[in-house]
Design an enzyme around this catalytic site. Sequence first.
Site, PDB file in Angstrom:
ATOM      1  N   GLY A  12       0.835  -1.211   0.000  1.00  0.00           N
ATOM      2  CA  GLY A  12       0.000   0.000   0.000  1.00  0.00           C
ATOM      3  C   GLY A  12       0.862   1.249   0.000  1.00  0.00           C
ATOM      4  N   GLN A  13       0.333   2.334   0.561  1.00  0.00           N
ATOM      5  CA  GLN A  13       1.136   3.575   0.623  1.00  0.00           C
ATOM      6  C   GLN A  13       2.162   3.529   1.748  1.00  0.00           C
ATOM      7  N   ASP A  14       1.720   3.250   2.980  1.00  0.00           N
ATOM      8  CA  ASP A  14       2.620   3.394   4.134  1.00  0.00           C
ATOM      9  C   ASP A  14       3.650   2.270   4.205  1.00  0.00           C
ATOM     10  N   MET A  60      -5.240 -11.319   5.760  1.00  0.00           N
ATOM     11  CA  MET A  60      -5.726 -10.901   7.087  1.00  0.00           C
ATOM     12  C   MET A  60      -7.039 -11.580   7.468  1.00  0.00           C
ATOM     13  N   LEU A  81      -0.461  -2.683   9.062  1.00  0.00           N
ATOM     14  CA  LEU A  81      -0.938  -1.601   8.202  1.00  0.00           C
ATOM     15  C   LEU A  81      -2.009  -2.076   7.226  1.00  0.00           C
ATOM     16  N   ALA A  83      -5.353  -3.037   5.567  1.00  0.00           N
ATOM     17  CA  ALA A  83      -6.753  -2.657   5.813  1.00  0.00           C
ATOM     18  C   ALA A  83      -7.468  -2.475   4.483  1.00  0.00           C
ATOM     19  N   SER A  85      -8.902   0.328   3.361  1.00  0.00           N
ATOM     20  CA  SER A  85      -8.648   1.639   3.975  1.00  0.00           C
ATOM     21  C   SER A  85      -9.464   2.771   3.368  1.00  0.00           C
ATOM     22  N   THR A 126      -6.772   5.274  13.530  1.00  0.00           N
ATOM     23  CA  THR A 126      -7.075   6.389  12.631  1.00  0.00           C
ATOM     24  C   THR A 126      -7.910   7.499  13.272  1.00  0.00           C
ATOM     25  N   GLU A 128     -10.252   8.817  11.878  1.00  0.00           N
ATOM     26  CA  GLU A 128     -11.658   8.556  11.523  1.00  0.00           C
ATOM     27  C   GLU A 128     -12.471   8.125  12.744  1.00  0.00           C
ATOM     28  N   TYR A 151     -15.992   1.642   8.157  1.00  0.00           N
ATOM     29  CA  TYR A 151     -14.518   1.609   8.270  1.00  0.00           C
ATOM     30  C   TYR A 151     -14.093   2.017   9.670  1.00  0.00           C
ATOM     31  N   LYS A 155     -12.298  -0.064  12.775  1.00  0.00           N
ATOM     32  CA  LYS A 155     -11.015   0.401  13.319  1.00  0.00           C
ATOM     33  C   LYS A 155     -11.115   0.663  14.823  1.00  0.00           C
ATOM     34  N   ARG A 186       0.199   7.607  -2.941  1.00  0.00           N
ATOM     35  CA  ARG A 186      -1.131   7.509  -2.336  1.00  0.00           C
ATOM     36  C   ARG A 186      -2.076   6.821  -3.332  1.00  0.00           C
TER      37      ARG A 186
HETATM   38  P1  NAP Z   1      -3.460   1.403   1.612  1.00  0.00           P
HETATM   39  O1  NAP Z   1      -2.581   2.120   0.667  1.00  0.00           O
HETATM   40  O2  NAP Z   1      -4.886   1.189   1.264  1.00  0.00           O
HETATM   41  O3  NAP Z   1      -2.778  -0.021   1.902  1.00  0.00           O
HETATM   42  C1  NAP Z   1      -3.470  -1.016   2.587  1.00  0.00           C
HETATM   43  C2  NAP Z   1      -2.800  -2.345   2.316  1.00  0.00           C
HETATM   44  O4  NAP Z   1      -3.545  -3.363   3.009  1.00  0.00           O
HETATM   45  C3  NAP Z   1      -2.746  -2.759   0.853  1.00  0.00           C
HETATM   46  O5  NAP Z   1      -1.429  -3.091   0.524  1.00  0.00           O
HETATM   47  C4  NAP Z   1      -3.636  -3.970   0.792  1.00  0.00           C
HETATM   48  O6  NAP Z   1      -3.193  -4.994  -0.054  1.00  0.00           O
HETATM   49  C5  NAP Z   1      -3.537  -4.521   2.203  1.00  0.00           C
HETATM   50  N1  NAP Z   1      -4.663  -5.418   2.488  1.00  0.00           N
HETATM   51  C6  NAP Z   1      -5.983  -5.133   2.356  1.00  0.00           C
HETATM   52  N2  NAP Z   1      -6.714  -6.219   2.663  1.00  0.00           N
HETATM   53  C7  NAP Z   1      -5.848  -7.203   2.988  1.00  0.00           C
HETATM   54  C8  NAP Z   1      -6.002  -8.558   3.371  1.00  0.00           C
HETATM   55  N3  NAP Z   1      -7.206  -9.127   3.483  1.00  0.00           N
HETATM   56  N4  NAP Z   1      -4.892  -9.277   3.630  1.00  0.00           N
HETATM   57  C9  NAP Z   1      -3.671  -8.723   3.501  1.00  0.00           C
HETATM   58  N5  NAP Z   1      -3.450  -7.452   3.131  1.00  0.00           N
HETATM   59  C10 NAP Z   1      -4.534  -6.694   2.866  1.00  0.00           C
HETATM   60  O7  NAP Z   1      -3.427   2.115   3.047  1.00  0.00           O
HETATM   61  P2  NAP Z   1      -2.346   3.138   3.649  1.00  0.00           P
HETATM   62  O8  NAP Z   1      -2.738   4.514   3.275  1.00  0.00           O
HETATM   63  O9  NAP Z   1      -0.993   2.633   3.362  1.00  0.00           O
HETATM   64  O10 NAP Z   1      -2.669   3.011   5.205  1.00  0.00           O
HETATM   65  C11 NAP Z   1      -2.019   2.037   6.005  1.00  0.00           C
HETATM   66  C12 NAP Z   1      -2.878   1.756   7.233  1.00  0.00           C
HETATM   67  O11 NAP Z   1      -3.033   2.949   7.990  1.00  0.00           O
HETATM   68  C13 NAP Z   1      -4.290   1.272   6.946  1.00  0.00           C
HETATM   69  O12 NAP Z   1      -4.623   0.357   7.956  1.00  0.00           O
HETATM   70  C14 NAP Z   1      -5.152   2.511   7.077  1.00  0.00           C
HETATM   71  O13 NAP Z   1      -6.467   2.169   7.439  1.00  0.00           O
HETATM   72  C15 NAP Z   1      -4.421   3.237   8.182  1.00  0.00           C
HETATM   73  N6  NAP Z   1      -4.513   4.686   8.169  1.00  0.00           N
HETATM   74  C16 NAP Z   1      -4.170   5.368   7.040  1.00  0.00           C
HETATM   75  C17 NAP Z   1      -4.199   6.753   7.036  1.00  0.00           C
HETATM   76  C18 NAP Z   1      -3.826   7.533   5.817  1.00  0.00           C
HETATM   77  O14 NAP Z   1      -4.172   8.728   5.756  1.00  0.00           O
HETATM   78  N7  NAP Z   1      -3.129   6.952   4.858  1.00  0.00           N
HETATM   79  C19 NAP Z   1      -4.579   7.433   8.211  1.00  0.00           C
HETATM   80  C20 NAP Z   1      -4.903   6.702   9.344  1.00  0.00           C
HETATM   81  C21 NAP Z   1      -4.849   5.322   9.319  1.00  0.00           C
HETATM   82  P3  NAP Z   1      -3.441  -4.999  -1.637  1.00  0.00           P
HETATM   83  O15 NAP Z   1      -2.331  -4.142  -2.150  1.00  0.00           O
HETATM   84  O16 NAP Z   1      -3.327  -6.429  -1.936  1.00  0.00           O
HETATM   85  O17 NAP Z   1      -4.791  -4.423  -1.858  1.00  0.00           O
HETATM   86  N1  GDD Z   2     -12.031  10.078  -1.925  1.00  0.00           N
HETATM   87  C1  GDD Z   2     -12.679  11.204  -2.241  1.00  0.00           C
HETATM   88  N2  GDD Z   2     -13.060  11.410  -3.543  1.00  0.00           N
HETATM   89  N3  GDD Z   2     -12.943  12.106  -1.278  1.00  0.00           N
HETATM   90  C2  GDD Z   2     -13.561  13.251  -1.640  1.00  0.00           C
HETATM   91  C3  GDD Z   2     -13.948  13.517  -2.941  1.00  0.00           C
HETATM   92  C4  GDD Z   2     -13.698  12.545  -3.949  1.00  0.00           C
HETATM   93  O1  GDD Z   2     -14.030  12.696  -5.118  1.00  0.00           O
HETATM   94  N4  GDD Z   2     -14.526  14.745  -2.973  1.00  0.00           N
HETATM   95  C5  GDD Z   2     -14.493  15.225  -1.734  1.00  0.00           C
HETATM   96  N5  GDD Z   2     -13.913  14.319  -0.901  1.00  0.00           N
HETATM   97  C6  GDD Z   2     -13.756  14.457   0.551  1.00  0.00           C
HETATM   98  C7  GDD Z   2     -14.311  13.277   1.347  1.00  0.00           C
HETATM   99  O2  GDD Z   2     -15.732  13.374   1.458  1.00  0.00           O
HETATM  100  C8  GDD Z   2     -13.581  13.467   2.671  1.00  0.00           C
HETATM  101  O3  GDD Z   2     -14.270  14.406   3.459  1.00  0.00           O
HETATM  102  C9  GDD Z   2     -12.235  14.072   2.243  1.00  0.00           C
HETATM  103  O4  GDD Z   2     -12.379  14.502   0.885  1.00  0.00           O
HETATM  104  C10 GDD Z   2     -11.063  13.103   2.339  1.00  0.00           C
HETATM  105  O5  GDD Z   2     -11.421  11.890   1.688  1.00  0.00           O
HETATM  106  P1  GDD Z   2     -10.338  10.735   1.430  1.00  0.00           P
HETATM  107  O6  GDD Z   2      -9.163  11.292   0.722  1.00  0.00           O
HETATM  108  O7  GDD Z   2     -11.066   9.606   0.784  1.00  0.00           O
HETATM  109  O8  GDD Z   2      -9.823  10.374   2.886  1.00  0.00           O
HETATM  110  P2  GDD Z   2     -10.616  10.089   4.247  1.00  0.00           P
HETATM  111  O9  GDD Z   2     -10.369  11.256   5.147  1.00  0.00           O
HETATM  112  O10 GDD Z   2     -11.998   9.677   4.010  1.00  0.00           O
HETATM  113  O11 GDD Z   2      -9.846   8.805   4.804  1.00  0.00           O
HETATM  114  C11 GDD Z   2      -8.407   8.736   4.806  1.00  0.00           C
HETATM  115  O12 GDD Z   2      -7.897   9.237   6.027  1.00  0.00           O
HETATM  116  C12 GDD Z   2      -8.279   8.478   7.201  1.00  0.00           C
HETATM  117  C13 GDD Z   2      -7.642   9.188   8.407  1.00  0.00           C
HETATM  118  O13 GDD Z   2      -8.416  10.297   8.768  1.00  0.00           O
HETATM  119  C14 GDD Z   2      -8.015   7.257   4.586  1.00  0.00           C
HETATM  120  O14 GDD Z   2      -6.639   7.174   4.400  1.00  0.00           O
HETATM  121  C15 GDD Z   2      -8.394   6.410   5.793  1.00  0.00           C
HETATM  122  O15 GDD Z   2      -7.870   5.088   5.620  1.00  0.00           O
HETATM  123  C16 GDD Z   2      -7.788   7.054   7.053  1.00  0.00           C
HETATM  124  O16 GDD Z   2      -8.129   6.309   8.198  1.00  0.00           O
END
Ligand code: NAP
Ligand code: GDD
Length: 325
Positions: A12-14, A60, A81, A83, A85, A126, A128, A151, A155, A186
Amino acid sequence: MKKKALITGILGQDGPYLAKLLLGKDYEVYGLIRRYANPNFSNTDYLGITDKINFISGDMTDEASIINIIKAIHPDEVYNLAAQSFVGVSWDQSKVTTEINALGVLYLLNAIKYFSPTTKFYQASTSEMFGNSHIEGLQTEETPFYPRSPYAIAKLYAYWIVINFKESYGMYCANGILFNHESPIRGMEFVTRKITDGVARIKLGLSKEIYLGNLDSKRDWGFAGDYVEAMWLMLQQEKPDNYIISTGETHSVRDFLDIAFKYAGIDNWEKYVKLDPRFRRPAELFSLHGKNDKAREVLAWEPKVKFNELVKMMMEADLKRLSVK
Ligand code: NAP
Ligand code: GDD
């Protein structure tokens, strides 16, 4: 002997940013990947680390595979990590979201408890989980949770089961409550990347408009490369704890659009952005803004990349990627 770390969500990203950090600290890095007909290593390739990771197959949602992996590796540290997500999809796929994001964590914790009890565990919690809850506009470690999506509810289960294993069995388990963090790798469906990809396409004449949902949402957006450092720091403390990781600034989707279009040299962005109800959520989080004092004080962690720099970094990467096609 080298320390061993298992990272779930390695593709994934992280995952790749964390793997790169740990490899730089001389860890042996294991990455759990699902079985795919065509696995996608583009994110680990982007960071130049694909051939340095020991990939191990599992899922998972498959408890036996999780047990076998923990038994085989006996990692010093596990960073969970993995999810489903994407918040938006969690209403349509609530069961699988719950299985991965909640039960998957229970499987990992049980496997560690029975087969590798000294392993330290990091859970990707998160912001969230707060929903629209705040104290004077900010979220802190003390702000009550009020999750607003399947979601976030899954979490929240994970957050509490992690604390419960720590308190019940004395395991080393930490929750990082991370606010939104982004990067050039991302996922494309998240709003930041959708915007930088979309603006780059408009700039290069590959597309005419971007379709978005709620432009007034505010998020506390940081850089993934900074945030993985906090994950590692959380597992290096004497005692496990829970920490908010954020920038301490909040910006709207409109602010992000402003900077992205400005970077591309395009005026009057409103004419390129179309509102589409498909991208609105059944229940929205209006504003996330995290107070990161505890992480600054205890972990000596601080975010380095500012909001403007983050948007520019992502714009630059998308323009480069699309220009060479
Ligand atoms: P991401 O890019 O969506 O990566 C999630 C990874 O989880 C992907 O590599 C995915 O694998 C893997 N995965 C999903 N389902 C699985 C399963 N059943 N078994 C094994 N692997 C599985 O998410 P991220 O942005 O890197 O975030 C990392 C973690 O931090 C997540 O848990 C997310 O909820 C949490 N988080 C993220 C943010 C943020 O802003 N990025 C903020 C707060 C918390 P595939 O590549 O095979 O799909
Ligand atoms: N994805 C998306 N697409 N979001 C949009 C759009 C669109 O076209 N237009 C507006 N938004 C708004 C969403 O409604 C939300 O309020 C905000 O942009 C951010 O949306 P996302 O980028 O999808 O992220 P998120 O905040 O819902 O969730 C991310 O951050 C969480 C931590 O606060 C994810 O990374 C989650 O996995 C993570 O837990």
